[in-house]
Write a protein that holds these residues in place. Sequence first.
Motif: not given
Length: 432
Positions: A15-18, A126-132, A167-168
């Motif tokens: 599990i990862y955060a944006t 990196f997981v994009p910050r603007d993704g759902p 997770l957002p």
Amino acid sequence: MIEIQAKLVRADSAIYATGECVECLIEFTHKLFAEEQQKSTDRNANAASVENLAWASVQLHCYRKTSYSTPASDKTAELAELIGRTALDAVTQTPGEVIVATKPKILFCDLKLLPGETKMYFFNEFVPRDGPPTYRGHDIRYFYKITIATQRVKSKVQTLTVPIRVLPIPLIARPDELPVTVETNEELAPTNPFLEKREISELEISWHHLKNVTARRAPKFYRISNKRGFVGRFCLFKPAYKLGEDIVGSLDFGNCQVRCVQFSVKLQQQELPIRPQPEPMQAHVGDDASSLNSFDMASIASGIAVDNMHKSETSGSARNKDEPTPTGKLSTISTSHQVCYATLQTQVVVPIPLHVTPTFRTDLVDVKWRLHFEFVTSTLMDFGTPNPKSGELKAPAELPVETMVWNLPVTIYAANPLQIYAPNQTYNLLIK
């Protein structure tokens, strides 16, 4: 035969955060079975058994699968053009529409593997910050996958996907939302001019801001009543919670005019589709002006009136009285039930599971959370008639009851992914 194995570095939680970095280990192994080993020894030609891979690349994709009508946008066209320029066509590999795609990273070109040889590669993104976030709803789904694509010489492209959960983390839009306590013990120590100052990343600032929001105590009291009189008072200690926490509140039935026999509290998730809003119409002189001052009763069902102690909670947007309140698709996650006929005070505890999706909003859906109360009330205030011999109370034979409901919105944020135990597995792909 070539075997591809992929496993995330974070083994205890996939599990990862944006905005967080995803790390993955990818192994390419040339495997030989017993029959193939016998053939290679008989031929005495190890060079002929060398496997050759032309290339391999890795990308992080976010897919959307929905039954809503999605208008074509420039961003979707750019993503389709980006995917079309590579040898990886992610749209045909997984059912759904690609809405977020990172730039492909080339692992190697022209890789030769001897029998039993293994090559390991490291991938991070990196997981994009603007993704759902990852979400499995009724009419829409968002899911993330790490796509590993490779091609053997004179063969077709084959892919291996590794699913992850995202997770957002809310973005800080205004400077006044910056947390006050972001300094560490190292920064409180005497400064050394010869040491480089550690910069605080945007993700760390968002985590501190999230901790401050969910730890803030702001008790709010709600007066619960119906057409027959006062039922009780509900106290909610804070309006924002994280995954894994318990929603704790208290109910006070003292000095009530209508007795509450039993009640239930349900934690419900609302999936509201976002439709394009029509242009506002200009009001004429002859229109009814009373509708402009009507209260928004979206959180109150028929048969109940709830008065908030805070004026900011009672004010609402103007809504047509004949227009139905949008509820969307509802999902009940947790339920708490109590029998409280002779109870003056009680406590409400509703747990928030770790597998659900926090509150978020995209261009197609708005996911919200609420507490759904169901009160069973009675105007019979006496406990019963006492027995003249034993002095015990005798329950009444009949009890007239009424049911009323009330919806209280709450906000749920993401928890730290390291606190959620979700072990990942190793994903394999055999290329024959």
